[in-house]
Design a protein around this motif. Sequence first.
Motif, PDB file in Angstrom:
ATOM      1  N   HIS A 117       1.308 -26.824   2.456  1.00  0.00           N
ATOM      2  CA  HIS A 117       0.377 -27.446   1.519  1.00  0.00           C
ATOM      3  C   HIS A 117      -1.020 -27.475   2.139  1.00  0.00           C
ATOM      4  CE1 HIS A 117       3.810 -29.997  -0.454  1.00  0.00           C
ATOM      5  NE2 HIS A 117       4.078 -28.706  -0.428  1.00  0.00           N
TER       6      HIS A 117
ATOM      7  N   PHE B 187      -0.382 -24.976  -2.854  1.00  0.00           N
ATOM      8  CA  PHE B 187       0.896 -25.455  -2.344  1.00  0.00           C
ATOM      9  C   PHE B 187       1.957 -24.371  -2.490  1.00  0.00           C
ATOM     10  CE2 PHE B 187       0.551 -30.370  -2.957  1.00  0.00           C
ATOM     11  CZ  PHE B 187      -0.640 -30.377  -2.262  1.00  0.00           C
TER      12      PHE B 187
ATOM     13  N   PRO C 171       6.084 -24.178  -1.630  1.00  0.00           N
ATOM     14  CA  PRO C 171       7.137 -25.172  -1.374  1.00  0.00           C
ATOM     15  C   PRO C 171       7.503 -25.251   0.108  1.00  0.00           C
ATOM     16  CG  PRO C 171       7.726 -23.774  -3.222  1.00  0.00           C
ATOM     17  CD  PRO C 171       6.503 -23.169  -2.606  1.00  0.00           C
ATOM     18  N   ASN C 172       7.629 -26.473   0.608  1.00  0.00           N
ATOM     19  CA  ASN C 172       8.127 -26.703   1.961  1.00  0.00           C
ATOM     20  C   ASN C 172       9.657 -26.658   1.914  1.00  0.00           C
ATOM     21  OD1 ASN C 172       5.685 -27.054   3.396  1.00  0.00           O
ATOM     22  ND2 ASN C 172       5.488 -29.134   2.595  1.00  0.00           N
TER      23      ASN C 172
ATOM     24  N   GLU D  11      11.463 -28.919  -0.494  1.00  0.00           N
ATOM     25  CA  GLU D  11      11.093 -28.746  -1.911  1.00  0.00           C
ATOM     26  C   GLU D  11      11.755 -27.479  -2.449  1.00  0.00           C
ATOM     27  OE1 GLU D  11       6.642 -30.696  -1.636  1.00  0.00           O
ATOM     28  OE2 GLU D  11       6.906 -28.628  -1.034  1.00  0.00           O
TER      29      GLU D  11
ATOM     30  N   ALA E 138      11.104 -26.246  -6.143  1.00  0.00           N
ATOM     31  CA  ALA E 138       9.704 -26.283  -6.564  1.00  0.00           C
ATOM     32  C   ALA E 138       9.108 -24.876  -6.589  1.00  0.00           C
ATOM     33  CB  ALA E 138       8.909 -27.170  -5.624  1.00  0.00           C
TER      34      ALA E 138
ATOM     35  N   GLY F 290       3.329 -29.923 -11.273  1.00  0.00           N
ATOM     36  CA  GLY F 290       4.396 -29.572 -10.330  1.00  0.00           C
ATOM     37  C   GLY F 290       4.215 -30.302  -9.018  1.00  0.00           C
ATOM     38  N   ILE F 291       4.375 -29.594  -7.908  1.00  0.00           N
ATOM     39  CA  ILE F 291       4.211 -30.231  -6.604  1.00  0.00           C
ATOM     40  C   ILE F 291       2.741 -30.373  -6.224  1.00  0.00           C
ATOM     41  CG2 ILE F 291       6.470 -29.560  -5.718  1.00  0.00           C
ATOM     42  CD1 ILE F 291       5.078 -27.264  -4.185  1.00  0.00           C
ATOM     43  N   CYS F 292       1.848 -29.746  -6.970  1.00  0.00           N
ATOM     44  CA  CYS F 292       0.411 -29.838  -6.682  1.00  0.00           C
ATOM     45  C   CYS F 292      -0.121 -31.217  -7.046  1.00  0.00           C
ATOM     46  CB  CYS F 292      -0.374 -28.784  -7.462  1.00  0.00           C
ATOM     47  SG  CYS F 292      -0.405 -27.180  -6.665  1.00  0.00           S
ATOM     48  N   HIS F 293      -0.969 -31.750  -6.189  1.00  0.00           N
ATOM     49  CA  HIS F 293      -1.695 -32.985  -6.449  1.00  0.00           C
ATOM     50  C   HIS F 293      -2.905 -33.034  -5.535  1.00  0.00           C
ATOM     51  CE1 HIS F 293       1.222 -33.859  -3.260  1.00  0.00           C
ATOM     52  NE2 HIS F 293       0.307 -34.693  -2.784  1.00  0.00           N
TER      53      HIS F 293
END
Length: 133
Positions: free
Chosen positions: A31, A52, A54-55, A58, A61, A118-121
């Motif tokens: 990220h 991002f 995915p880690n 995740e 994701a 999604g996982i983005c913020h």
Amino acid sequence: MKKHVFLAAALLASGSAFATTDHYLLREGNHVHHLKITKLNDEITVSTDVDFEPNANEKDAHACSADVSGEAKVTGENELLMRKHIEGQADYCELKIKLSPNGAKIEQSTDCGHFAAGICHFSSDGKELVKIK
């Protein structure tokens, strides 16, 4: 002669518009958060983007990228607030930015999900983006 006078006047006028830009970066695994703050006289512009992948934790994701920018206002000592209107709605994405000598922390409103899904913020989750010198 006219060219020299015009050039001198242009240099004087450009000297009155002093701009500074600060960049901040946070990388956590896959990220990446980037924040840019530009100050031009009394105007402050904030631009932030995230990329991002995915880690490991995740698994389901998907990769995502998002960005948002707009004018910001000083709301306190070392604090900025950027509000971006969401087109077609009455809502705003708000980013609260707390600055320190070495970095910045970002908090986002729930309506920022319109710009980052999604996982983005944009929130730094309490972690500090490091100021690039």
